[in-house]
Design a protein around this motif. Structure first.
Motif, PDB file in Angstrom:
ATOM      1  N   THR A  66       4.675   1.397  -1.320  1.00 51.07           N
ATOM      2  CA  THR A  66       5.069   2.625  -1.992  1.00 51.07           C
ATOM      3  C   THR A  66       5.229   3.708  -0.934  1.00 51.07           C
ATOM      4  N   VAL A  67       6.397   4.332  -0.872  1.00 49.93           N
ATOM      5  CA  VAL A  67       6.686   5.302   0.176  1.00 49.93           C
ATOM      6  C   VAL A  67       6.896   6.673  -0.446  1.00 49.93           C
ATOM      7  N   ILE A  68       6.132   7.643   0.038  1.00 48.81           N
ATOM      8  CA  ILE A  68       6.253   9.035  -0.393  1.00 48.81           C
ATOM      9  C   ILE A  68       6.841   9.828   0.766  1.00 48.81           C
ATOM     10  N   GLY A  69       7.945  10.505   0.525  1.00 49.66           N
ATOM     11  CA  GLY A  69       8.605  11.284   1.560  1.00 49.66           C
ATOM     12  C   GLY A  69       8.434  12.778   1.321  1.00 49.66           C
ATOM     13  N   LEU A  70       7.912  13.475   2.325  1.00 47.97           N
ATOM     14  CA  LEU A  70       7.691  14.913   2.231  1.00 47.97           C
ATOM     15  C   LEU A  70       8.749  15.645   3.039  1.00 47.97           C
ATOM     16  N   ARG A  71       9.474  16.529   2.385  1.00 46.84           N
ATOM     17  CA  ARG A  71      10.479  17.350   3.052  1.00 46.84           C
ATOM     18  C   ARG A  71      10.811  18.518   2.146  1.00 46.84           C
ATOM     19  N   ARG A  72      11.524  19.502   2.692  1.00 48.19           N
ATOM     20  CA  ARG A  72      11.810  20.695   1.898  1.00 48.19           C
ATOM     21  C   ARG A  72      12.711  20.385   0.703  1.00 48.19           C
ATOM     22  N   ARG A  73      13.667  19.489   0.873  1.00 50.25           N
ATOM     23  CA  ARG A  73      14.581  19.152  -0.225  1.00 50.25           C
ATOM     24  C   ARG A  73      14.439  17.671  -0.552  1.00 50.25           C
ATOM     25  N   ALA A  74      13.459  17.384  -1.388  1.00 56.16           N
ATOM     26  CA  ALA A  74      13.150  15.990  -1.705  1.00 56.16           C
ATOM     27  C   ALA A  74      14.256  15.314  -2.493  1.00 56.16           C
ATOM     28  N   GLU A  75      15.111  16.108  -3.141  1.00 59.01           N
ATOM     29  CA  GLU A  75      16.179  15.499  -3.948  1.00 59.01           C
ATOM     30  C   GLU A  75      17.200  14.769  -3.082  1.00 59.01           C
ATOM     31  N   LEU A  76      17.178  15.013  -1.771  1.00 59.08           N
ATOM     32  CA  LEU A  76      18.110  14.334  -0.874  1.00 59.08           C
ATOM     33  C   LEU A  76      17.660  12.926  -0.513  1.00 59.08           C
ATOM     34  N   LEU A  77      16.426  12.583  -0.836  1.00 57.67           N
ATOM     35  CA  LEU A  77      15.900  11.285  -0.420  1.00 57.67           C
ATOM     36  C   LEU A  77      16.412  10.167  -1.307  1.00 57.67           C
ATOM     37  N   PRO A  78      16.791   9.042  -0.714  1.00 55.08           N
ATOM     38  CA  PRO A  78      17.281   7.911  -1.503  1.00 55.08           C
ATOM     39  C   PRO A  78      16.129   7.124  -2.122  1.00 55.08           C
ATOM     40  N   ALA A  79      16.402   6.511  -3.279  1.00 53.31           N
ATOM     41  CA  ALA A  79      15.446   5.560  -3.838  1.00 53.31           C
ATOM     42  C   ALA A  79      15.376   4.365  -2.896  1.00 53.31           C
ATOM     43  N   PRO A  80      14.226   3.721  -2.811  1.00 52.88           N
ATOM     44  CA  PRO A  80      13.006   3.872  -3.609  1.00 52.88           C
ATOM     45  C   PRO A  80      11.986   4.842  -3.028  1.00 52.88           C
ATOM     46  N   ILE A  81      12.348   5.656  -2.055  1.00 54.69           N
ATOM     47  CA  ILE A  81      11.402   6.643  -1.538  1.00 54.69           C
ATOM     48  C   ILE A  81      11.122   7.679  -2.628  1.00 54.69           C
ATOM     49  N   VAL A  82       9.844   7.965  -2.849  1.00 57.47           N
ATOM     50  CA  VAL A  82       9.427   8.970  -3.819  1.00 57.47           C
ATOM     51  C   VAL A  82       9.352  10.314  -3.098  1.00 57.47           C
ATOM     52  N   GLY A  83      10.263  11.208  -3.435  1.00 57.48           N
ATOM     53  CA  GLY A  83      10.341  12.462  -2.718  1.00 57.48           C
ATOM     54  C   GLY A  83       9.437  13.536  -3.297  1.00 57.48           C
ATOM     55  N   THR A 123       0.850  -1.181   0.000  1.00 61.36           N
ATOM     56  CA  THR A 123       0.000   0.000   0.000  1.00 61.36           C
ATOM     57  C   THR A 123       0.889   1.235   0.000  1.00 61.36           C
ATOM     58  N   THR A 124       0.283   2.416   0.141  1.00 60.69           N
ATOM     59  CA  THR A 124       1.041   3.662   0.127  1.00 60.69           C
ATOM     60  C   THR A 124       1.243   4.172   1.546  1.00 60.69           C
ATOM     61  N   VAL A 125       2.487   4.548   1.838  1.00 57.00           N
ATOM     62  CA  VAL A 125       2.865   5.128   3.129  1.00 57.00           C
ATOM     63  C   VAL A 125       3.432   6.515   2.863  1.00 57.00           C
ATOM     64  N   VAL A 126       2.943   7.507   3.584  1.00 59.13           N
ATOM     65  CA  VAL A 126       3.469   8.863   3.473  1.00 59.13           C
ATOM     66  C   VAL A 126       4.273   9.182   4.731  1.00 59.13           C
ATOM     67  N   ILE A 127       5.508   9.632   4.550  1.00 51.25           N
ATOM     68  CA  ILE A 127       6.353  10.065   5.655  1.00 51.25           C
ATOM     69  C   ILE A 127       6.407  11.590   5.608  1.00 51.25           C
ATOM     70  N   ALA A 128       5.730  12.246   6.528  1.00 48.09           N
ATOM     71  CA  ALA A 128       5.694  13.699   6.576  1.00 48.09           C
ATOM     72  C   ALA A 128       6.786  14.173   7.532  1.00 48.09           C
ATOM     73  N   GLY A 129       7.851  14.708   6.951  1.00 48.14           N
ATOM     74  CA  GLY A 129       9.037  15.037   7.728  1.00 48.14           C
ATOM     75  C   GLY A 129      10.052  13.936   7.548  1.00 48.14           C
ATOM     76  N   CYS A 130      10.595  13.842   6.344  1.00 47.51           N
ATOM     77  CA  CYS A 130      11.434  12.694   5.992  1.00 47.51           C
ATOM     78  C   CYS A 130      12.905  13.058   6.170  1.00 47.51           C
ATOM     79  N   GLY A 131      13.295  13.283   7.437  1.00 50.51           N
ATOM     80  CA  GLY A 131      14.691  13.506   7.766  1.00 50.51           C
ATOM     81  C   GLY A 131      15.378  12.190   8.048  1.00 50.51           C
ATOM     82  N   ASP A 132      16.317  12.194   8.969  1.00 51.06           N
ATOM     83  CA  ASP A 132      17.089  10.987   9.265  1.00 51.06           C
ATOM     84  C   ASP A 132      16.188   9.842   9.731  1.00 51.06           C
ATOM     85  N   LEU A 133      15.383  10.089  10.749  1.00 50.04           N
ATOM     86  CA  LEU A 133      14.510   9.047  11.275  1.00 50.04           C
ATOM     87  C   LEU A 133      13.436   8.665  10.266  1.00 50.04           C
TER      88      LEU A 133
END
Length: 285
Positions: free
Chosen positions: A29-46, A5-15
């Protein structure tokens, strides 16, 4: 939670990133929300968003929303913008969507104003005690008002890769043992905190509140002596120093979280700090 299913991480910093990678390993499917989404590693969708100001779009098939916000400083205004306004915006995004997710929110055991070394459980009143802790209590009250079925995870001091303040202070010689009785401190390895978030997402009937901490509340002096021995450094001197915590003396219990089947990989500071000193893992940017 469904198998995929889809998981949203609101505040996708270190933790949040570590938790997101663990959700992804379970084929979500993981969606990561943060100010600089380009820092997120795959497979997280930033997705780049400033949750302090923006209401995020939550996909209709979202089954879990993890809110793991982190303030950039200890200024009260920064805390309120991050933890209160940020949480409100995430909840507004959920309300505006067709999703009905399980909401798991990370808070802090700093909300317990306890200084007598007594045991703290989920039943202990959260009274704040400092200006920043009062903001966390305010955010928690907002959560209960807006999302009464949400799960709150209050974490003790998170350490791990890149979170090496005590190690650095012992190495530099700035750490100091207490001049009197050393207070109890409580901590949890980042990986165990992330595992707890993934674990709580899958529980069929979670409680509204859990304390996330390891098995052993420990006097700070014992931690500093252990680190000195592991690092081959002399025992720290007594007196005031950067490693001394400002107030507070409590012994946190993880019994309720453990009763659900969560088991920490690093049950005490000894296993956890040995792993950090050995270079296990990495801090996510």
């Amino acid at each position: 939670m469904q198998n995929s299913t889809t998981v949203v991480i609101a505040g996708c910093g270190d933790l949040g990133t570590e938790a997101g990678l663990r959700f992804a390993e379970q084929s979500h499917t993981v969606i990561g929300l943060r100010r600089r989404a380009e820092l997120l590693p795959a497979p997280i969708v930033g997705r780049s968003t400033d949750l302090r100001r923006d209401i995020p779009e939550i996909p209709a098939d979202t089954a879990v929303v993890v809110v793991a916000l982190a303030a950039g400083s200890r200024a009260v205004d920064e805390y309120r913008a991050t933890y209160v306004d940020g949480l409100r915006n995430v909840l507004d995004g959920i309300d505006a969507s067709a999703a009905d997710p399980r909401v798991i929110v990370v808070s802090s055991t700093a909300v317990y104003d306890v200084a007598d070394g007594s045991e703290v459980t989920e039943e202990t009143p959260a009274r704040g005690g400092t200006p920043t802790a009062a903001v966390l209590v305010e955010a928690e009250a907002l959560l209960r008002e807006r999302a009464p079925d949400a799960v709150l995870l209050r974490l003790s001091g998170v350490y791990g890769p890149g979170r090496e303040r005590l190690i650095d202070q012992v190495r530099s010689g700035s750490a100091r043992l207490a001049s009197g009785t050393s207070p109890h401190t409580n901590r949890i390895h980042r990986d165990d905190a992330a595992a707890a978030l993934v674990h709580l997402a899958a529980l069929p009937d979670p409680a509204p509140l859990y304390l996330g901490t390891d098995d052993e509340p420990s006097r700070l002096d014992d931690v500093l002596r252990f680190l000195a021995e592991e690092l081959g450094q002399p025992e720290p001197e007594r007196g005031d120093g950067d490693a001394r915590q400002a107030g507070g003396d409590k012994r946190l219990s993880n019994a309720l979280l453990r009763s659900t089947g969560w088991t920490p990989r690093y049950p005490t500071f000894r296993e956890g700090y040995r792993a950090v000193i050995a270079g296990d893992g990495a801090r996510h940017p």
